[in-house]
Design an enzyme around this catalytic site. Structure first.
Site, mmCIF file in Angstrom:
data_model
loop_
_atom_site.group_PDB
_atom_site.id
_atom_site.type_symbol
_atom_site.label_atom_id
_atom_site.label_comp_id
_atom_site.label_asym_id
_atom_site.label_seq_id
_atom_site.Cartn_x
_atom_site.Cartn_y
_atom_site.Cartn_z
ATOM 1 N N TYR A 177 0.842 -1.208 0.000
ATOM 2 C CA TYR A 177 0.000 0.000 0.000
ATOM 3 C C TYR A 177 0.872 1.252 0.000
ATOM 4 O O TYR A 177 0.660 2.171 -0.795
ATOM 5 C CB TYR A 177 -0.917 -0.020 1.226
ATOM 6 N N LYS A 219 0.926 4.247 -2.843
ATOM 7 C CA LYS A 219 0.591 5.649 -2.538
ATOM 8 C C LYS A 219 1.754 6.577 -2.909
ATOM 9 O O LYS A 219 1.538 7.735 -3.262
ATOM 10 C CB LYS A 219 0.196 5.790 -1.065
HETATM 11 N N1 LIG Z 1 -9.446 6.359 5.029
HETATM 12 C C1 LIG Z 1 -8.239 6.857 5.302
HETATM 13 O O1 LIG Z 1 -7.837 7.010 6.475
HETATM 14 C C2 LIG Z 1 -7.311 7.263 4.177
HETATM 15 C C3 LIG Z 1 -6.054 7.799 4.514
HETATM 16 C C4 LIG Z 1 -5.190 8.175 3.496
HETATM 17 C C5 LIG Z 1 -5.568 7.998 2.172
HETATM 18 N N2 LIG Z 1 -6.786 7.462 1.866
HETATM 19 C C6 LIG Z 1 -7.123 7.279 0.447
HETATM 20 O O2 LIG Z 1 -8.414 7.791 0.201
HETATM 21 C C7 LIG Z 1 -8.991 7.131 -0.930
HETATM 22 C C8 LIG Z 1 -10.437 6.776 -0.626
HETATM 23 O O3 LIG Z 1 -10.452 5.831 0.418
HETATM 24 P P1 LIG Z 1 -11.619 5.695 1.501
HETATM 25 O O4 LIG Z 1 -10.976 5.867 2.821
HETATM 26 O O5 LIG Z 1 -12.804 6.512 1.147
HETATM 27 O O6 LIG Z 1 -11.912 4.131 1.340
HETATM 28 P P2 LIG Z 1 -13.248 3.291 1.009
HETATM 29 O O7 LIG Z 1 -14.368 3.766 1.858
HETATM 30 O O8 LIG Z 1 -12.856 1.861 1.107
HETATM 31 O O9 LIG Z 1 -13.530 3.683 -0.505
HETATM 32 C C9 LIG Z 1 -12.701 3.208 -1.524
HETATM 33 C C10 LIG Z 1 -13.396 3.347 -2.851
HETATM 34 O O10 LIG Z 1 -12.554 2.781 -3.860
HETATM 35 C C11 LIG Z 1 -13.344 1.898 -4.642
HETATM 36 N N3 LIG Z 1 -12.567 0.838 -5.280
HETATM 37 C C12 LIG Z 1 -11.830 -0.135 -4.692
HETATM 38 N N4 LIG Z 1 -11.353 -0.976 -5.623
HETATM 39 C C13 LIG Z 1 -11.803 -0.539 -6.826
HETATM 40 C C14 LIG Z 1 -11.683 -0.992 -8.153
HETATM 41 N N5 LIG Z 1 -11.042 -2.120 -8.465
HETATM 42 N N6 LIG Z 1 -12.271 -0.282 -9.145
HETATM 43 C C15 LIG Z 1 -12.973 0.839 -8.858
HETATM 44 N N7 LIG Z 1 -13.154 1.302 -7.615
HETATM 45 C C16 LIG Z 1 -12.571 0.620 -6.614
HETATM 46 C C17 LIG Z 1 -14.335 1.313 -3.651
HETATM 47 O O11 LIG Z 1 -15.406 0.685 -4.336
HETATM 48 P P3 LIG Z 1 -16.305 -0.457 -3.586
HETATM 49 O O12 LIG Z 1 -17.138 0.280 -2.615
HETATM 50 O O13 LIG Z 1 -17.054 -1.090 -4.699
HETATM 51 O O14 LIG Z 1 -15.345 -1.383 -2.929
HETATM 52 C C18 LIG Z 1 -14.723 2.576 -2.916
HETATM 53 O O15 LIG Z 1 -15.641 3.309 -3.684
HETATM 54 C C19 LIG Z 1 -8.082 5.943 -1.221
HETATM 55 O O16 LIG Z 1 -7.282 6.232 -2.347
HETATM 56 C C20 LIG Z 1 -7.206 5.819 0.016
HETATM 57 O O17 LIG Z 1 -5.938 5.280 -0.260
HETATM 58 C C21 LIG Z 1 -7.661 7.109 2.833
#
Ligand SMILES: NC(=O)c1ccc[n+]([C@@H]2O[C@H](COP(=O)([O-])OP(=O)(O)OC[C@H]3O[C@@H](n4cnc5c(N)ncnc54)[C@H](OP(=O)(O)O)[C@@H]3O)[C@@H](O)[C@H]2O)c1
Length: 314
Positions: free
Chosen positions: A181, A185
């Site tokens: 991961y 990133k």
């Molecule tokens: N949450 C944190 O603390 C955090 C911290 C730093 C960075 N981020 C970044 O923020 C971004 C959003 O994450 P989040 O926290 O909102 O996570 P999340 O709630 O798990 O949402 C992730 C999204 O990505 C989609 N996704 C996963 N695999 C995919 C694929 N093969 N094709 C198309 N869509 C796909 C998921 O779709 P499904 O719902 O269908 O699975 C979901 O819509 C990510 O890039 C993550 O690395 C998050």
């Protein structure tokens, strides 16, 4: 947590006439991003891998914002063919594209390969978005002042010493699930660096960001990799996380704030809530960024054929 709230939903300008794609717009911070852009009158495409979750989000956004210009776009970043089809489907609509938020992501999933045989966290978090962006780039460039927002993470700071272990990408024993991961990133930051270079002289502002530590569904991968015994620990950690509404603010800032153009923010890395910061040294390594670009381009050509980028960029 302790970040200064220098951006809020009410600071998003009116987006009438703007067309937007948010990848992973069906849940988490992607959902909030899509919802708030729609609320400000943008025409929003929720690009999502399953129609069930994508369409449900579209209906919810329409209901919560009372806006109708919200659509589902089928996009599975785990398949390069699906990415190509998604771009072609969008391009067939002959719409402009003013804002692309490359938000979708997976974290610390068990080792798996995409349908193209590429390690999945690199494939989904980086390579799929790389292809999607390049196929949409001519339209983005032709759209009056545009933004590309790559959602990275402070986790990029823990990438392996080499930055990207190109030769060991598909070695299941090279890195653990979290390290894969971190590497993916860092790739988001490096892609931003090189893309921004290639966008020099255009009206496209491309930036990356860390959105915060947020209570979303992202920990699904950890549970899948470690087993359900980890669930109570994941649950406790959520007490220290910010909400998805707050977590979406930094990408909403990058996507919409007039400050981006006023201050000519290009190729920057932002932290909550819309503060310019610095990625680690590897994230500023121009040679590594170029190497990642060439590697990604060649890998995609190997999978989809040499002419895949023929119409996409100069
Ligand atoms: N949450 C944190 O603390 C955090 C911290 C730093 C960075 N981020 C970044 O923020 C971004 C959003 O994450 P989040 O926290 O909102 O996570 P999340 O709630 O798990 O949402 C992730 C999204 O990505 C989609 N996704 C996963 N695999 C995919 C694929 N093969 N094709 C198309 N869509 C796909 C998921 O779709 P499904 O719902 O269908 O699975 C979901 O819509 C990510 O890039 C993550 O690395 C998050």
């Amino acid at each position: 947590m302790f970040w200064k709230k220098r951006f809020s939903f009410d600071k998003i300008p009116d987006l009438s006439g703007k067309v937007v794609i948010v990848t992973g717009g069906n849940t988490g911070i992607g959902f909030v991003t899509a919802r708030e852009l729609a609320r400000k009158n943008a025409h929003v495409f929720v690009a999502s891998r399953t129609s069930e979750r994508g369409e449900r989000a579209v209906e919810l956004i329409k209901k919560e914002t009372n806006k109708d210009a919200v659509e589902f776009l089928q996009l599975d970043l785990k398949s390069l063919n699906s990415v190509k089809l998604a771009a072609e489907t969008f391009l067939a609509r002959k719409l402009p594209l003013h804002i692309l938020v490359n938000n979708a992501g997976i974290m610390a999933t068990p080792f798996e390969k995409t349908s193209d045989g590429i390690q999945d966290q690199f494939g989904v978090n980086h390579l799929g978005h790389f292809l999607f962006t390049l196929l949409l780039l001519p339209t983005i460039k032709a759209s009056d002042s545009a933004r590309i927002v790559n959602v990275s993470s402070m986790a990029h700071e823990r990438a392996p010493p080499a930055g990207i272990e190109f030769e060991k990408l598909n070695d299941p024993n090279a890195l653990n699930s979290f390290q894969r991961y971190y590497q993916s990133k860092l790739a988001n930051v490096l892609f931003t660096l090189e893309l921004n270079k290639r966008l020099s002289g255009t009206n496209v502002y491309c930036n990356s960001l860390h959105p915060g530590i947020i209570k979303t569904e992202l920990t699904r991968g950890v549970v899948a990799d470690w087993g359900s015994w980890i669930k109570p620990f994941v649950y406790i950690s959520t007490f220290f996380m910010i909400t998805a509404d707050d977590g979406a603010l930094t990408q909403l800032y990058c996507a919409t704030s007039p400050e981006i153009e006023e201050k000519n923010f290009r190729g920057k890395y932002f932290v909550p809530y819309g503060e310019v910061s610095e990625p680690i040294a590897q994230g500023k390594d121009e040679e590594l960024a170029k190497k990642l670009w060439d590697f990604s381009e060649n890998l995609i050509k190997e999978k989809l054929g040499d002419d895949v980028f023929s119409k996409s960029y100069a």
